[in-house]
Motif scaffolding. Structure first.
Motif, PDB file in Angstrom:
ATOM      1  N   LYS A 634      57.889  52.890  -2.679  1.00 29.57           N
ATOM      2  CA  LYS A 634      56.627  52.980  -3.409  1.00 29.57           C
ATOM      3  C   LYS A 634      55.792  54.165  -2.976  1.00 29.57           C
ATOM      4  O   LYS A 634      54.849  54.557  -3.649  1.00 29.57           O
ATOM      5  CB  LYS A 634      55.803  51.699  -3.195  1.00 29.57           C
ATOM      6  N   GLU A 635      56.088  54.687  -1.872  1.00 35.74           N
ATOM      7  CA  GLU A 635      55.241  55.733  -1.293  1.00 35.74           C
ATOM      8  C   GLU A 635      55.756  57.134  -1.585  1.00 35.74           C
ATOM      9  O   GLU A 635      55.279  58.089  -1.000  1.00 35.74           O
ATOM     10  CB  GLU A 635      55.130  55.545   0.236  1.00 35.74           C
ATOM     11  N   HIS A 636      56.767  57.299  -2.439  1.00 32.14           N
ATOM     12  CA  HIS A 636      57.397  58.603  -2.596  1.00 32.14           C
ATOM     13  C   HIS A 636      56.435  59.732  -2.864  1.00 32.14           C
ATOM     14  O   HIS A 636      56.523  60.796  -2.254  1.00 32.14           O
ATOM     15  CB  HIS A 636      58.472  58.554  -3.693  1.00 32.14           C
ATOM     16  N   LYS A 637      55.498  59.480  -3.703  1.00 34.28           N
ATOM     17  CA  LYS A 637      54.542  60.516  -4.066  1.00 34.28           C
ATOM     18  C   LYS A 637      53.761  60.958  -2.808  1.00 34.28           C
ATOM     19  O   LYS A 637      53.547  62.137  -2.546  1.00 34.28           O
ATOM     20  CB  LYS A 637      53.572  60.003  -5.123  1.00 34.28           C
ATOM     21  N   PHE A 638      53.406  59.932  -2.117  1.00 35.83           N
ATOM     22  CA  PHE A 638      52.646  60.162  -0.873  1.00 35.83           C
ATOM     23  C   PHE A 638      53.471  60.932   0.168  1.00 35.83           C
ATOM     24  O   PHE A 638      53.013  61.906   0.795  1.00 35.83           O
ATOM     25  CB  PHE A 638      52.245  58.787  -0.339  1.00 35.83           C
ATOM     26  N   VAL A 639      54.730  60.576   0.297  1.00 34.25           N
ATOM     27  CA  VAL A 639      55.637  61.230   1.240  1.00 34.25           C
ATOM     28  C   VAL A 639      55.815  62.707   0.882  1.00 34.25           C
ATOM     29  O   VAL A 639      55.737  63.592   1.725  1.00 34.25           O
ATOM     30  CB  VAL A 639      56.997  60.518   1.275  1.00 34.25           C
ATOM     31  N   VAL A 640      56.005  62.926  -0.405  1.00 34.94           N
ATOM     32  CA  VAL A 640      56.193  64.297  -0.864  1.00 34.94           C
ATOM     33  C   VAL A 640      54.949  65.121  -0.555  1.00 34.94           C
ATOM     34  O   VAL A 640      55.041  66.271  -0.156  1.00 34.94           O
ATOM     35  CB  VAL A 640      56.517  64.326  -2.374  1.00 34.94           C
ATOM     36  N   GLN A 641      53.828  64.472  -0.742  1.00 37.24           N
ATOM     37  CA  GLN A 641      52.567  65.194  -0.447  1.00 37.24           C
ATOM     38  C   GLN A 641      52.521  65.643   1.024  1.00 37.24           C
ATOM     39  O   GLN A 641      52.112  66.749   1.329  1.00 37.24           O
ATOM     40  CB  GLN A 641      51.379  64.278  -0.736  1.00 37.24           C
ATOM     41  N   ASN A 642      52.923  64.733   1.860  1.00 35.04           N
ATOM     42  CA  ASN A 642      52.945  65.081   3.296  1.00 35.04           C
ATOM     43  C   ASN A 642      53.916  66.219   3.581  1.00 35.04           C
ATOM     44  O   ASN A 642      53.616  67.151   4.324  1.00 35.04           O
ATOM     45  CB  ASN A 642      53.324  63.865   4.137  1.00 35.04           C
ATOM     46  N   ALA A 643      55.093  66.129   2.950  1.00 39.76           N
ATOM     47  CA  ALA A 643      56.081  67.188   3.142  1.00 39.76           C
ATOM     48  C   ALA A 643      55.537  68.511   2.639  1.00 39.76           C
ATOM     49  O   ALA A 643      55.691  69.556   3.267  1.00 39.76           O
ATOM     50  CB  ALA A 643      57.374  66.823   2.420  1.00 39.76           C
ATOM     51  N   GLN A 644      54.863  68.400   1.500  1.00 34.54           N
ATOM     52  CA  GLN A 644      54.292  69.615   0.907  1.00 34.54           C
ATOM     53  C   GLN A 644      53.277  70.242   1.851  1.00 34.54           C
ATOM     54  O   GLN A 644      53.244  71.458   2.044  1.00 34.54           O
ATOM     55  CB  GLN A 644      53.624  69.247  -0.423  1.00 34.54           C
ATOM     56  N   PHE A 645      52.489  69.348   2.473  1.00 34.70           N
ATOM     57  CA  PHE A 645      51.492  69.866   3.426  1.00 34.70           C
ATOM     58  C   PHE A 645      52.167  70.635   4.566  1.00 34.70           C
ATOM     59  O   PHE A 645      51.758  71.731   4.924  1.00 34.70           O
ATOM     60  CB  PHE A 645      50.674  68.698   3.993  1.00 34.70           C
ATOM     61  N   LEU A 646      53.222  70.041   5.054  1.00 35.41           N
ATOM     62  CA  LEU A 646      53.914  70.682   6.178  1.00 35.41           C
ATOM     63  C   LEU A 646      54.513  72.023   5.763  1.00 35.41           C
ATOM     64  O   LEU A 646      54.401  73.019   6.473  1.00 35.41           O
ATOM     65  CB  LEU A 646      55.018  69.763   6.717  1.00 35.41           C
ATOM     66  N   VAL A 647      55.157  72.033   4.614  1.00 38.38           N
ATOM     67  CA  VAL A 647      55.875  73.243   4.215  1.00 38.38           C
ATOM     68  C   VAL A 647      54.930  74.292   3.659  1.00 38.38           C
ATOM     69  O   VAL A 647      55.106  75.486   3.901  1.00 38.38           O
ATOM     70  CB  VAL A 647      56.972  72.897   3.194  1.00 38.38           C
ATOM     71  N   GLU A 648      53.909  73.872   2.927  1.00 39.27           N
ATOM     72  CA  GLU A 648      53.076  74.873   2.254  1.00 39.27           C
ATOM     73  C   GLU A 648      51.821  75.232   3.022  1.00 39.27           C
ATOM     74  O   GLU A 648      51.231  76.288   2.795  1.00 39.27           O
ATOM     75  CB  GLU A 648      52.725  74.381   0.848  1.00 39.27           C
ATOM     76  N   SER A 649      51.382  74.366   3.937  1.00 40.99           N
ATOM     77  CA  SER A 649      50.187  74.718   4.689  1.00 40.99           C
ATOM     78  C   SER A 649      50.512  75.063   6.134  1.00 40.99           C
ATOM     79  O   SER A 649      50.164  76.137   6.631  1.00 40.99           O
ATOM     80  CB  SER A 649      49.184  73.563   4.691  1.00 40.99           C
ATOM     81  N   VAL A 650      51.199  74.113   6.784  1.00 41.12           N
ATOM     82  CA  VAL A 650      51.449  74.325   8.220  1.00 41.12           C
ATOM     83  C   VAL A 650      52.428  75.473   8.456  1.00 41.12           C
ATOM     84  O   VAL A 650      52.161  76.372   9.245  1.00 41.12           O
ATOM     85  CB  VAL A 650      51.961  73.015   8.867  1.00 41.12           C
ATOM     86  N   LEU A 651      53.550  75.413   7.718  1.00 40.63           N
ATOM     87  CA  LEU A 651      54.587  76.415   7.962  1.00 40.63           C
ATOM     88  C   LEU A 651      54.100  77.856   7.785  1.00 40.63           C
ATOM     89  O   LEU A 651      54.298  78.687   8.671  1.00 40.63           O
ATOM     90  CB  LEU A 651      55.804  76.116   7.077  1.00 40.63           C
ATOM     91  N   PRO A 652      53.441  78.158   6.668  1.00 45.80           N
ATOM     92  CA  PRO A 652      52.970  79.548   6.509  1.00 45.80           C
ATOM     93  C   PRO A 652      51.999  79.960   7.610  1.00 45.80           C
ATOM     94  O   PRO A 652      52.040  81.097   8.097  1.00 45.80           O
ATOM     95  CB  PRO A 652      52.262  79.535   5.151  1.00 45.80           C
ATOM     96  N   LEU A 653      51.163  78.976   8.001  1.00 46.73           N
ATOM     97  CA  LEU A 653      50.198  79.300   9.050  1.00 46.73           C
ATOM     98  C   LEU A 653      50.920  79.656  10.359  1.00 46.73           C
ATOM     99  O   LEU A 653      50.625  80.670  10.990  1.00 46.73           O
ATOM    100  CB  LEU A 653      49.272  78.096   9.267  1.00 46.73           C
TER     101      LEU A 653
END
Lengths: 691, 226
Positions: A634-653
């Motif tokens: 049920k949480e897939h959307k939420f999980v993807v959001q977290n992954a997105q945060f890691l890859v698109e915010s944390v990683l570039p930083l």
């Protein structure tokens, strides 16, 4: 009453016996009474003392400080006095020879030869006013003893004298009426052995064991203690005279030969060379001998040895070196014939003396205050360089500075945070090195050979520094952040050495490499462990901050870490789309990255890189797993959001920061993006199933 | 800085010290008027019997063994014509090579016994050298001086004739005496004769009007007292 007692006790003429006597007369009660009084008095005194201490606290501190300063000064003074004493002693030994004189009766010829140097020192020490005697090179003491001078006419005893037989002359010294220290005698006269006539006086009446010295216009008669002593005197006198005349003969012959040779080559040479006798055996240029002898008769030149002594004694090193240079310059152009050589020997001896004093000046001894500081050292170094002793000067200079650094470091107190201590340590150490370098360049200008010595020295000092640093930093159980901070501090300070043209950073890195590598590995592993640990407990729930303020604080925190797009992951004023796990991971990871980049250097580049990637990959893996997992469908959307945060915010930083430090892009980010895409598709797939 | 001053003084002291030394020697206390001392010097080449003569005179003994003398000084109280005097004999080394050292010996003598061996021509020849040196050192033609031909007991080995020796003595205006240290012949005579000459010289020198001799006297060793 207590006051009265105090007054009685503190009277200057207070006599305990009488006091006790009077007390004991009064019987037990009085005694008991007195005991109380005394007790009360002692209490009062203690209180008063305490009060006084508080009242004068600042004064106490000040006084204590004054005392410690005074103490230091006394140390310094005592050291200076010791120095002075040393100088005086060395002066005493100037150009002189063997102290085996006390038992001169048994002195063997060789022994005398062996330490000729000391015995003339003994002369100078014991006989006042004989410095001119002791200045002749090669002169040494053969025999000496007490004698009684007698009137040669009446045979009456005149005075006690002490006679010193040198290899070329006989010195008579009278006893000083008032002894001053080791000086026992006063120089009276010196007879050349050349024409000294010695007469054995046959015993007659009271006149026993006497002999005469005839040396126009003096006729001196001396009495020895016993027949043996007299025999010895006569024999030794005879022998010395023979030796001397043999030597003179040799010289004369050699000189004659030299003249002969000269005559052969230059027929015009003047027949009567008045200096023939002074010539040295080697075929020197007789025509220049006149010149040489005159040359040495210049007044200032004759005074120079003495002036040098005085200059050294007065610690006027510059003056001394000036003199030496003047002499060197003067003598430079002249061939080394005997008189010049003899003179040279005298000067050389003093140069040695001066060098020793200067070296001592640079020597660092534990009891010596370092406060004298670099300026004093520079002075000594400059003079040593002028004397052509730059290697020694360089060596001592650096040793001196080593001691100074050690001292300075020891002054640092290890208290409070490690970082603070290390920062101060770095400050002290590297500024000392810088200072030394600057000082060195001032002290050894144009002496490029010495610079390599400096570099080697700096490296050695750095080694010592790293050792201290290591015990404080690597061997203590401090957090990696602290360690990274310390390492960063050290590297940064070290880099500043390039201001004086010294590049030691590579050496520092090399020295710390092993420890740092171990730490990077360890910390990286820890992080991965932590990721796994957190993953096991992850429930995939958004975080509720309860109120807007807390959320704001969170946003600020994230902003501070460099994650400026955090607001896109918050909603409903109190929620964030990130899990606790993600937030914790992000915080830890960001700090980890910061720390890693602080210790980054080329040799650890790969380790750091892989640690960066590994940790992030581990986190992504956890997310991937979660997507696949049945529990979190049920949480897939939420999980993807977290992954997105890691890859698109944390990683570039992180990549940006990494690039800024290392100059490279973070590799393998592609893999992470792949992983994210995989997660997205998995999520869609599973979402699709739902749909 | 006080130490430096001291030091300099000490360093310089050496030079001043040497100049003051001669003063010390001159101002030596003359504690009491010594009995008259006549200073006799024995000169002559090695092995002619200077020491033998001296020892015979001093101790009435004759030493057969020969051992070269270095320089010995003797003193003895003697009765010289009802006057008690002391004789101071300096027995010099005939082998002394150094003229400078011999000069120092001669300077302190008031009279000379110039000895040669009648059995050795060479020793007679060298007497002129000694004479010459003595005159040069003493700077006095009339210095008390005796020419002594020793070993007269060895007549059979004589190489120097009496005439020869006397001729030389006359030339020098001195007396010639032949002695034998072994038999003690003329031993006392040469010493006493010389002492008388010395005494006469001293008396003459003491007379103020005798200008010339006085001067010469002063050029001798007494100048130390000045």
């Amino acid at each position: 009453m207590g006051d009265g007692l105090a007054r009685i006790l503190s009277k200057p003429e207070f006599k305990p016996e009488n006091f006790v006597n009077r007390l004991s007369l009064g019987g037990e009660e009085d005694l008991e009474d007195m005991r109380h009084k005394v007790q009360r008095l002692s209490e009062e005194t203690a209180v008063a003392l305490k009060k006084n201490v508080y009242k004068n606290y600042s004064q106490f501190i000040e006084t204590a400080r004054e005392i410690s300063i005074l103490e230091g000064e006394m140390y310094q003074l005592s050291h200076m006095l010791t120095d002075q004493k040393g100088i005086m002693n060395t002066l005493m030994e100037l150009s002189l020879t063997g102290d085996n004189v006390e038992d001169a009766e048994e002195v063997e010829e060789e022994v005398v030869e062996e330490d000729t140097l000391k015995s003339l020192a003994f002369l100078l020490e014991k006989v006042e006013g004989c410095s001119s005697v002791t200045e002749v090179p090669d002169r040494h003491l053969v025999h000496n003893g007490d004698l009684v001078e007698m009137d040669p006419e009446t045979f009456l005893q005149l005075q006690k004298v002490h006679a010193f037989l040198l290899n070329d002359s006989l010195m008579i010294a009278t006893w000083l009426p008032y002894r001053r220290g080791p000086v026992k005698y006063r120089f009276q006269t010196l007879y050349e052995l050349d024409s000294l006539a010695v007469v054995n006086v046959r015993d007659v009446g009271n006149c026993k064991n006497a002999f005469k010295i005839l040396m126009f216009p003096d006729t001196r008669m001396f009495q020895a203690e016993n027949p043996k002593a007299k025999r010895q005197w006569l024999d030794i006198l005879e022998e010395s005279k023979k030796k001397k005349s043999a030597l003179d003969k040799q010289r004369k012959q050699a000189a004659a030969a030299a003249i002969q040779e000269q005559r052969v080559s230059t027929s015009s040479f003047d027949d009567s060379n008045p200096f023939a006798e002074e010539e040295e055996p080697e075929p020197a240029r007789p025509s220049s001998v006149t010149l040489e002898t005159e040359l040495l008769h210049v007044e200032w030149l004759q005074e120079t040895p003495e002036d040098l002594d005085v200059a050294i004694a007065q610690r006027d090193f510059e003056g001394a070196v000036d003199l030496i240079e003047k002499v060197n310059e003067y003598l430079q152009n002249y061939p080394r014939v005997l008189p010049v050589r003899e003179y040279r020997a005298r000067i050389d001896h003093r140069i040695k003396q001066l060098t020793e004093v200067l070296m001592q000046e640079l020597q660092s001894s534990p009891e010596r205050s370092i406060r004298g500081g670099p300026r004093a050292a520079r002075r000594a170094v400059a003079q040593l360089i002028r004397l052509g002793k730059s290697p020694q000067a360089c060596d001592l200079f650096l040793k001196n500075h080593s001691a100074m650094i050690k001292y300075n470091i020891r002054q640092l107190k290890i208290e409070g945070a490690t970082t603070l201590y290390i920062r101060r340590l770095c400050e002290v150490f590297f500024s000392s090195i810088t200072e030394t370098g600057q000082e060195f360049m001032k002290a050894f200008p144009e002496h490029f050979a010495c610079f390599s010595a400096f570099v080697v020295w700096a490296r050695e000092e750095l080694q010592a520094f790293v050792k201290t640093f290591g015990t404080q930093v690597f061997q203590s159980k401090t957090r990696f952040s602290t360690i990274a901070e310390c390492v960063y501090e050290a590297r940064h300070s070290c880099h500043l050495l390039s201001d004086i043209g010294l590049e030691l950073l590579f050496a520092l890195d090399r020295m710390m490499e092993k420890d740092v590598a171990r730490l990077i590995q360890q910390t990286g592993d820890h992080q991965v462990e932590a990721v796994k640990h957190r993953a096991a407990e992850d429930l995939w729930r958004p975080v509720n901050f309860q109120n807007a303020d807390s959320l704001k604080a969170f946003e600020d925190e994230m902003n501070e870490l460099g994650l400026t797009d955090i607001h896109s992951y918050t909603y409903d004023k109190v929620f964030t789309a990130l899990t606790t796990n993600t937030i914790q991971f992000t915080k830890a990871y960001m700090i980890f990255c910061e720390d890693m980049l602080k210790v980054h250097c080329s040799s650890h580049h790969h380790m750091i890189t892989s640690a960066f990637v590994d940790i992030l990959t581990a986190q992504m893996k956890h997310i991937e797993k979660s997507v696949v997992s049945e529990h979190f469908k049920k949480e897939h959307k939420f999980v993807v959001q977290n992954a997105q945060f890691l890859v698109e915010s944390v990683l570039p930083l992180v990549d940006r920061k990494y690039t800024a430090v290392s100059g490279h892009k973070l590799p393998e980010t592609g893999d992470l993006c792949e992983s994210f895409k995989r997660i997205q598709s998995l999520a869609k797939v599973t979402l699709g199933e739902f749909v | 800085m006080f130490s430096c001053l001291n030091l300099r003084r000490r360093l310089r002291g050496g030079r001043q010290g040497s100049s003051s030394a001669s003063w010390d020697a001159m101002s030596k206390p003359k504690t009491q008027a010594p009995a008259v001392i006549h200073k006799v010097i024995m000169v002559g080449s090695g092995g002619v019997g200077k020491s033998a003569l001296t020892l015979q005179f001093m101790y009435d003994e004759f030493v057969e063994d020969y051992e070269p003398t270095k320089a010995d000084s003797y003193r003895k109280k003697v009765q010289l014509d009802a006057e008690e005097v002391q004789i101071d004999i300096l027995d010099t080394a005939g082998q002394e090579d150094y003229a400078a050292i011999r000069d120092n010996y001669f300077r302190c003598g008031e009279g000379f016994l110039c000895v040669f061996s009648i059995t050795e021509q060479e020793s007679f020849q060298s007497t002129s050298e000694f004479r010459e040196q003595i005159l040069r050192v003493k700077n006095d033609e009339n210095i008390p001086f005796l020419l002594v031909g020793n070993k007269m007991d060895l007549e059979e080995r004589r190489q120097v004739t009496v005439e020869e020796a006397q001729a030389r003595a006359q030339e020098w205006n001195v007396s010639y005496v032949e002695t034998s240290a072994k038999t003690r012949a003329n031993v006392d005579k040469v010493f006493y004769d010389l002492m008388r000459e010395i005494r006469a010289q001293k008396v003459a020198a003491a007379k103020p009007d005798n200008d010339k001799k006085g001067k010469k006297k002063k050029s001798g060793r007494k100048c130390v007292i000045l």
